[in-house]
Design an enzyme around this catalytic site. Structure first.
Site, PDB file in Angstrom:
ATOM      1  N   ARG A   1       0.875  -1.182   0.000  1.00 54.35           N
ATOM      2  CA  ARG A   1       0.000   0.000   0.000  1.00 54.35           C
ATOM      3  C   ARG A   1       0.904   1.222   0.000  1.00 54.35           C
ATOM      4  NH1 ARG A   1      -5.221   1.501   3.595  1.00 54.35           N
ATOM      5  NH2 ARG A   1      -6.051   0.103   2.018  1.00 54.35           N
TER       6      ARG A   1
ATOM      7  N   HIS B   1      -7.494   0.580  -6.294  1.00 50.33           N
ATOM      8  CA  HIS B   1      -7.743  -0.229  -5.088  1.00 50.33           C
ATOM      9  C   HIS B   1      -8.428  -1.540  -5.527  1.00 50.33           C
ATOM     10  CE1 HIS B   1      -7.905  -1.233  -1.027  1.00 50.33           C
ATOM     11  NE2 HIS B   1      -8.734  -0.332  -0.533  1.00 50.33           N
TER      12      HIS B   1
ATOM     13  N   GLN C   1     -10.198  -4.015  -2.944  1.00 46.61           N
ATOM     14  CA  GLN C   1     -11.484  -3.529  -2.444  1.00 46.61           C
ATOM     15  C   GLN C   1     -12.583  -3.771  -3.475  1.00 46.61           C
ATOM     16  OE1 GLN C   1     -12.287  -1.855   0.662  1.00 46.61           O
ATOM     17  NE2 GLN C   1     -14.282  -2.481  -0.129  1.00 46.61           N
TER      18      GLN C   1
ATOM     19  N   ASP D   1     -17.216   7.096  -1.606  1.00 49.68           N
ATOM     20  CA  ASP D   1     -15.939   7.006  -0.894  1.00 49.68           C
ATOM     21  C   ASP D   1     -15.656   8.396  -0.321  1.00 49.68           C
ATOM     22  OD1 ASP D   1     -13.448   6.171   0.037  1.00 49.68           O
ATOM     23  OD2 ASP D   1     -12.469   6.278  -1.915  1.00 49.68           O
TER      24      ASP D   1
ATOM     25  N   CYS E   1     -16.310   1.651   0.967  1.00 51.95           N
ATOM     26  CA  CYS E   1     -15.124   0.845   1.281  1.00 51.95           C
ATOM     27  C   CYS E   1     -14.640   1.048   2.711  1.00 51.95           C
ATOM     28  CB  CYS E   1     -14.004   1.139   0.285  1.00 51.95           C
ATOM     29  SG  CYS E   1     -13.396   2.839   0.345  1.00 51.95           S
TER      30      CYS E   1
ATOM     31  N   ARG F   1     -13.536  -8.481   2.177  1.00 50.91           N
ATOM     32  CA  ARG F   1     -12.112  -8.230   1.882  1.00 50.91           C
ATOM     33  C   ARG F   1     -11.313  -9.494   2.193  1.00 50.91           C
ATOM     34  NH1 ARG F   1     -10.035  -3.114   1.937  1.00 50.91           N
ATOM     35  NH2 ARG F   1      -8.194  -4.182   1.135  1.00 50.91           N
TER      36      ARG F   1
HETATM   37  N1  NVA Z   1      -9.944   6.651  -1.422  1.00 45.58           N
HETATM   38  C1  NVA Z   1      -9.572   6.283  -0.077  1.00 45.58           C
HETATM   39  C2  NVA Z   1      -9.828   4.826   0.152  1.00 45.58           C
HETATM   40  C3  NVA Z   1      -9.498   4.339   1.535  1.00 45.58           C
HETATM   41  C4  NVA Z   1      -9.673   2.871   1.681  1.00 45.58           C
HETATM   42  C5  NVA Z   1      -8.109   6.624   0.143  1.00 45.58           C
HETATM   43  O1  NVA Z   1      -7.299   6.417  -0.772  1.00 45.58           O
HETATM   44  O2  NVA Z   1      -7.768   7.101   1.221  1.00 45.58           O
HETATM   45  N1   CP Z   2     -11.139  -0.031   2.718  1.00 44.40           N
HETATM   46  C1   CP Z   2      -9.852  -0.115   3.104  1.00 44.40           C
HETATM   47  O1   CP Z   2      -8.941  -0.361   2.318  1.00 44.40           O
HETATM   48  O2   CP Z   2      -9.672   0.044   4.447  1.00 44.40           O
HETATM   49  P1   CP Z   2      -8.285   0.264   5.199  1.00 44.40           P
HETATM   50  O3   CP Z   2      -7.753   1.605   4.761  1.00 44.40           O
HETATM   51  O4   CP Z   2      -8.639   0.237   6.649  1.00 44.40           O
HETATM   52  O5   CP Z   2      -7.339  -0.827   4.834  1.00 44.40           O
END
Ligand code: NVA
Ligand code: CP
Length: 308
Positions: A103, A130, A133, A225, A265, A293
């Site tokens: 990540r 993502h 997800q 989101d 998500c 997930r």
């Molecule tokens: N769009 C959000 C998703 C978090 C799971 C982010 O990138 O922070």
């Molecule tokens: N939805 C998601 O990816 O959650 P986290 O940021 O908690 O991993």
């Protein structure tokens, strides 16, 4: 299937359906305490340059349930944090472990990691994508609606990583997809073009608009989101203004089908992209989505890492 899952488009339609079928099976086996140790003795490195609750825990627990283990590798503690090149990290980790979930911010970094690794690389969220997800989202939609093809999915909000992976994932699996974003927060053009291509291929509808009211009509599934993603915290105030009218509310939901699902998500900001009322009314599917997930990612891990 390709060696890596770096973006949703790395999966063909058949790959996605294979993963969803295996995910359903693994969920069943998990619920019935049927052992499914497909990755006995294998280790997954989990590199995090951004925060996480769901991704971290579901990958770590998932590896354990598959008979292997997950190593939490914070970039602050790794030598990456002190400037060791990703190319070298890739080659070293390939000697120790059997897969990496990462990540991070830049999609390019994930691509470089994959290029220099001999082991599978899984994107656990970048600024652009993502995919894990979205696999869980597709699994959840199929659980509730029994089918994907022909449904209408609507995404309202920021043209961000979720929007990008949803465009590809939903259109590839034969769903109609409408997306409503404010003018300055549209998905990247390459994703809009790819969406048009996929819709033409599948004979489905792909609508890109700035009007949530137009997009949401007759929706089977409504997805949103956060308005400010990780790394955009300083823009939060400006974004709150720009996204006025893009909240998933009771009024908006009256235009969707009566039994429409709402997915998020998570983490959610109640009172911003979604009202508390709508979140609470749809908490069943939202938390099933979070649980999925685990199952969807276990399927990805098995597909990419199982050697025999
Ligand atoms: N769009 C959000 C998703 C978090 C799971 C982010 O990138 O922070
Ligand atoms: N939805 C998601 O990816 O959650 P986290 O940021 O908690 O991993």
């Amino acid at each position: 299937m390709k060696k890596d899952l770096l973006k949703m488009d790395d999966l063909s339609k058949e790959d996605i359906l294979d993963i969803l079928n295996l995910a359903d099976q693994l969920k069943y086996e998990h619920k019935h305490n049927i052992p499914h140790e497909h990755l006995k003795g294998q280790s997954l490195g989990m590199i995090f340059e951004k925060s996480s609750t769901r991704t971290r825990v579901s990958f770590e627990v998932g590896m354990y349930q598959l008979g292997g283990n997950g190593l939490f590798l914070s970039s602050r503690d790794l030598q990456i944090g002190r400037g060791e090149p990703i190319e070298d990290t890739a080659r070293v980790l390939s000697r120790f472990i059997q897969g990496i979930m990462i990540r991070t911010f830049s999609q390019k970094e994930v691509e470089t990691l994959a290029k220099y690794s001999s082991i599978p690389i899984i994107n656990g969220l970048t600024d652009d994508e993502h995919p894990c997800q979205v696999l869980a989202d597709l699994m959840t939609i199929r659980e509730y609606k029994n089918i994907l093809e022909g449904l209408k999915v609507v995404y309202i909000g920021d043209g961000n990583n979720m929007a990008h992976s949803l465009i590809v994932g939903c259109l590839k699996t034969g769903m109609n997809f409408s997306i409503a974003c404010p003018k300055d927060y549209m998905p990247k053009e390459e994703y809009i073009e790819r969406g048009r291509e996929l819709a033409a291929l599948e004979g489905t509808e792909f609508v890109v608009t700035h009007s949530p009211l137009e997009a949401v009509v007759d929706a089977d599934v409504v997805i949103t989101d956060v308005w400010a993603s990780m790394g955009q915290e300083e823009e939060a105030k400006i974004r709150q203004k720009a996204f006025t009218g893009f909240q998933i509310s009771k009024d908006l939901m009256t235009l969707a089908k009566q039994n429409a699902l709402v997915l998020h998500c998570l983490p959610a900001h109640r009172g911003e992209e979604i009202t508390t009322q709508i979140f609470d009314e749809h908490s069943n599917e939202i938390f099933d989505e979070a649980e999925n997930r685990l199952h969807a990612q276990k399927a990805v891990l098995v597909k990419l890492m199982k050697t025999n």
